[in-house]
Motif scaffolding. Structure first.
Motif, PDB file in Angstrom:
ATOM      1  N   ARG A 282       0.806   1.100  -3.446  1.00  0.00           N
ATOM      2  CA  ARG A 282      -0.266   0.831  -4.400  1.00  0.00           C
ATOM      3  C   ARG A 282       0.095   1.253  -5.815  1.00  0.00           C
ATOM      4  O   ARG A 282      -0.615   0.915  -6.768  1.00  0.00           O
ATOM      5  CB  ARG A 282      -1.537   1.568  -3.974  1.00  0.00           C
ATOM      6  CG  ARG A 282      -1.430   3.086  -4.091  1.00  0.00           C
ATOM      7  CD  ARG A 282      -2.625   3.816  -3.533  1.00  0.00           C
ATOM      8  NE  ARG A 282      -3.824   3.657  -4.364  1.00  0.00           N
ATOM      9  CZ  ARG A 282      -4.988   4.260  -4.094  1.00  0.00           C
ATOM     10  NH1 ARG A 282      -5.107   5.004  -3.002  1.00  0.00           N
ATOM     11  NH2 ARG A 282      -6.010   4.086  -4.893  1.00  0.00           N
ATOM     12  N   TYR A 283       1.202   1.976  -5.981  1.00  0.00           N
ATOM     13  CA  TYR A 283       1.569   2.567  -7.268  1.00  0.00           C
ATOM     14  C   TYR A 283       2.512   1.626  -8.010  1.00  0.00           C
ATOM     15  O   TYR A 283       3.726   1.636  -7.814  1.00  0.00           O
ATOM     16  CB  TYR A 283       2.180   3.948  -7.049  1.00  0.00           C
ATOM     17  CG  TYR A 283       1.289   4.808  -6.200  1.00  0.00           C
ATOM     18  CD1 TYR A 283       0.117   5.343  -6.727  1.00  0.00           C
ATOM     19  CD2 TYR A 283       1.574   5.031  -4.849  1.00  0.00           C
ATOM     20  CE1 TYR A 283      -0.737   6.104  -5.934  1.00  0.00           C
ATOM     21  CE2 TYR A 283       0.737   5.788  -4.060  1.00  0.00           C
ATOM     22  CZ  TYR A 283      -0.427   6.320  -4.601  1.00  0.00           C
ATOM     23  OH  TYR A 283      -1.277   7.062  -3.820  1.00  0.00           O
ATOM     24  N   ILE A 284       1.935   0.799  -8.848  1.00  0.00           N
ATOM     25  CA  ILE A 284       2.645  -0.328  -9.454  1.00  0.00           C
ATOM     26  C   ILE A 284       3.025  -0.023 -10.906  1.00  0.00           C
ATOM     27  O   ILE A 284       2.220   0.513 -11.670  1.00  0.00           O
ATOM     28  CB  ILE A 284       1.765  -1.587  -9.400  1.00  0.00           C
ATOM     29  CG1 ILE A 284       1.472  -1.939  -7.928  1.00  0.00           C
ATOM     30  CG2 ILE A 284       2.428  -2.755 -10.111  1.00  0.00           C
ATOM     31  CD1 ILE A 284       0.413  -2.997  -7.756  1.00  0.00           C
ATOM     32  N   GLY A 285       4.257  -0.351 -11.254  1.00  0.00           N
ATOM     33  CA  GLY A 285       4.696  -0.279 -12.645  1.00  0.00           C
ATOM     34  C   GLY A 285       4.656   1.088 -13.289  1.00  0.00           C
ATOM     35  O   GLY A 285       4.144   1.226 -14.400  1.00  0.00           O
ATOM     36  N   GLY A 307      -2.872  -0.463  -7.350  1.00  0.00           N
ATOM     37  CA  GLY A 307      -3.035  -1.716  -6.620  1.00  0.00           C
ATOM     38  C   GLY A 307      -4.253  -1.753  -5.736  1.00  0.00           C
ATOM     39  O   GLY A 307      -4.649  -2.823  -5.259  1.00  0.00           O
ATOM     40  N   GLN A 308      -4.869  -0.609  -5.499  1.00  0.00           N
ATOM     41  CA  GLN A 308      -6.092  -0.559  -4.705  1.00  0.00           C
ATOM     42  C   GLN A 308      -7.333  -0.358  -5.568  1.00  0.00           C
ATOM     43  O   GLN A 308      -8.409  -0.085  -5.060  1.00  0.00           O
ATOM     44  CB  GLN A 308      -5.975   0.551  -3.655  1.00  0.00           C
ATOM     45  CG  GLN A 308      -4.897   0.281  -2.615  1.00  0.00           C
ATOM     46  CD  GLN A 308      -4.838   1.343  -1.534  1.00  0.00           C
ATOM     47  OE1 GLN A 308      -5.724   2.194  -1.426  1.00  0.00           O
ATOM     48  NE2 GLN A 308      -3.790   1.296  -0.715  1.00  0.00           N
ATOM     49  N   ASP A 309      -7.158  -0.495  -6.900  1.00  0.00           N
ATOM     50  CA  ASP A 309      -8.284  -0.354  -7.815  1.00  0.00           C
ATOM     51  C   ASP A 309      -8.154  -1.373  -8.953  1.00  0.00           C
ATOM     52  O   ASP A 309      -8.258  -1.036 -10.132  1.00  0.00           O
ATOM     53  CB  ASP A 309      -8.344   1.070  -8.372  1.00  0.00           C
ATOM     54  CG  ASP A 309      -9.623   1.346  -9.153  1.00  0.00           C
ATOM     55  OD1 ASP A 309     -10.589   0.562  -9.027  1.00  0.00           O
ATOM     56  OD2 ASP A 309      -9.649   2.341  -9.901  1.00  0.00           O
ATOM     57  N   LYS A 314      -3.589   4.576 -14.333  1.00  0.00           N
ATOM     58  CA  LYS A 314      -3.965   5.954 -14.014  1.00  0.00           C
ATOM     59  C   LYS A 314      -2.813   6.919 -14.272  1.00  0.00           C
ATOM     60  O   LYS A 314      -1.660   6.525 -14.362  1.00  0.00           O
ATOM     61  CB  LYS A 314      -4.416   6.052 -12.552  1.00  0.00           C
ATOM     62  CG  LYS A 314      -5.675   5.262 -12.248  1.00  0.00           C
ATOM     63  CD  LYS A 314      -6.106   5.407 -10.804  1.00  0.00           C
ATOM     64  CE  LYS A 314      -7.376   4.613 -10.544  1.00  0.00           C
ATOM     65  NZ  LYS A 314      -7.797   4.699  -9.114  1.00  0.00           N
ATOM     66  N   LEU A 315      -3.177   8.181 -14.351  1.00  0.00           N
ATOM     67  CA  LEU A 315      -2.219   9.253 -14.600  1.00  0.00           C
ATOM     68  C   LEU A 315      -1.467   9.636 -13.336  1.00  0.00           C
ATOM     69  O   LEU A 315      -2.047   9.731 -12.265  1.00  0.00           O
ATOM     70  CB  LEU A 315      -2.970  10.485 -15.120  1.00  0.00           C
ATOM     71  CG  LEU A 315      -2.169  11.777 -15.206  1.00  0.00           C
ATOM     72  CD1 LEU A 315      -1.091  11.696 -16.267  1.00  0.00           C
ATOM     73  CD2 LEU A 315      -3.080  12.957 -15.446  1.00  0.00           C
ATOM     74  N   GLY A 316      -0.170   9.887 -13.488  1.00  0.00           N
ATOM     75  CA  GLY A 316       0.618  10.397 -12.380  1.00  0.00           C
ATOM     76  C   GLY A 316       1.518  11.535 -12.837  1.00  0.00           C
ATOM     77  O   GLY A 316       1.904  11.607 -13.987  1.00  0.00           O
TER      78      GLY A 316
END
Length: 330
Positions: A282-285, A307-309, A314-316
């Protein structure tokens, strides 16, 4: 593997951030599916191009793209809350580069007893851009004093004055990396007494480029570890939600101005770069990165698209392991 991490977002074609603290070291990634997920962050975490520092009282100060450079704080590097903007009133020169007075991609650091911020003012897809400089005694929202333009480009320039990052070498020299697209990433020497370009060296150094194919490279970050200078940069397509192909790559050099080579010896001036983090699940780009040193190690702070929102940025945050001479996110 136990993690306590972050996740940040990015807009306007610039950077974002991901932050993480880990209790147990992960296995090195061998495929995209093995890249680490961003850790838990809560509160107001939908931001673009974040930059973060830990203040002397232990509070984390986070700034990001848009809204006069949005400010957020955290006491534990997990829960974040909005605390205003760096600038309550736009400096008058911004309107020459952004009709909406919309600054991008701040870079915060602490030098000489004060907080420093470099940031960009531009519009998406334009090389009519400028890098500004400001200082603050506390680093808090609304306390920044702007000192105007450090470097600028025009619509006819072959590089872009955006995405600044200050690097201070061990010998006291200051360097500002910046840029994206066209002829690639650049670096200037900075005068510590003024925060502006050093009069004794007006060279605009080239440090990374993609002479063939897409020109998509931006968001440089330089750090020195284990005797090498490491250049992190964001490659490919940002800001397209779930269609984003952003990824973080790195090269290293024995001089701050390069040449930077990847693990295979390919020069970053010739499409080089070794992947540190890319899309997985789900963690894209992931991209728009910065590197922050904290009490538990170096942190990679970046943005990704969820990808699920609906592709919300978002912050990582992830820790970096430097064993073997190259950074690995975990």
């Amino acid at each position: 593997m136990i993690h306590a991490m972050f996740a940040y977002a990015r807009a306007g074609g610039r950077r974002i951030a991901v932050l993480a603290a880990a209790a147990t070291l992960a296995l090195l990634p061998t495929s995209a599916s093995a890249y680490p997920n961003p850790g838990l962050v809560t509160g107001d975490i939908v931001v673009h191009d974040p930059t973060m520092i830990r203040a002397s009282d232990g509070t984390y100060l986070l700034y990001s793209t848009h809204g006069g450079l949005e400010a957020r704080t955290s006491t534990d590097r997990i829960a974040f809350s909005r605390s205003g903007n760096a600038f309550n009133t736009p400096p008058s020169w911004w309107k020459n580069y952004s009709s909406s007075n919309d600054p991008w991609a701040p870079d915060i650091s602490y030098q000489g007893g004060k907080y420093l911020m470099y940031y960009a003012v531009s519009s998406f897809g334009s090389s009519n851009s400028a890098i500004g400089f400001a200082t603050s005694s506390s680093g808090k929202a609304g306390t920044w004093t702007d000192y105007g333009i450090v470097h600028s480009t025009t619509g006819s320039s072959n590089y872009n004055a955006i995405d600044p990052n200050l690097f201070v070498d061990g010998d006291g020299k200051w360097w500002l990396s910046f840029g994206s697209w066209w002829s690639g990433l650049k670096m200037l020497r900075i005068d510590p007494s003024s925060g502006k370009q050093y009069a004794g060296d007006k060279t605009v150094y080239s440090i990374a480029s993609r002479p063939t194919g897409t020109k998509a490279v931006e968001g440089p970050t330089v750090v020195k570890r284990n005797g090498y200078y490491y250049l992190f940069a964001s490659y490919d397509t940002c800001c397209a939600g779930t269609s984003s192909t952003y990824k973080i790559k790195v090269g290293r050099a024995t001089s701050p101005t390069g040449p930077y080579l990847d693990k295979n010896g390919v020069n970053l001036m010739n499409n080089g770069g070794s992947v540190v983090l890319e899309s997985h699940g789900r963690y894209i780009g992931p991209g728009g990165q910065s590197v922050m040193s904290d009490v538990d190690g170096d942190l990679l702070v970046y943005h990704y698209y969820d990808g699920q929102d609906n592709g919300t940025p978002k912050l990582g945050v992830n820790l970096l392991n430097w064993s073997g001479g190259w950074p690995t996110a975990y």
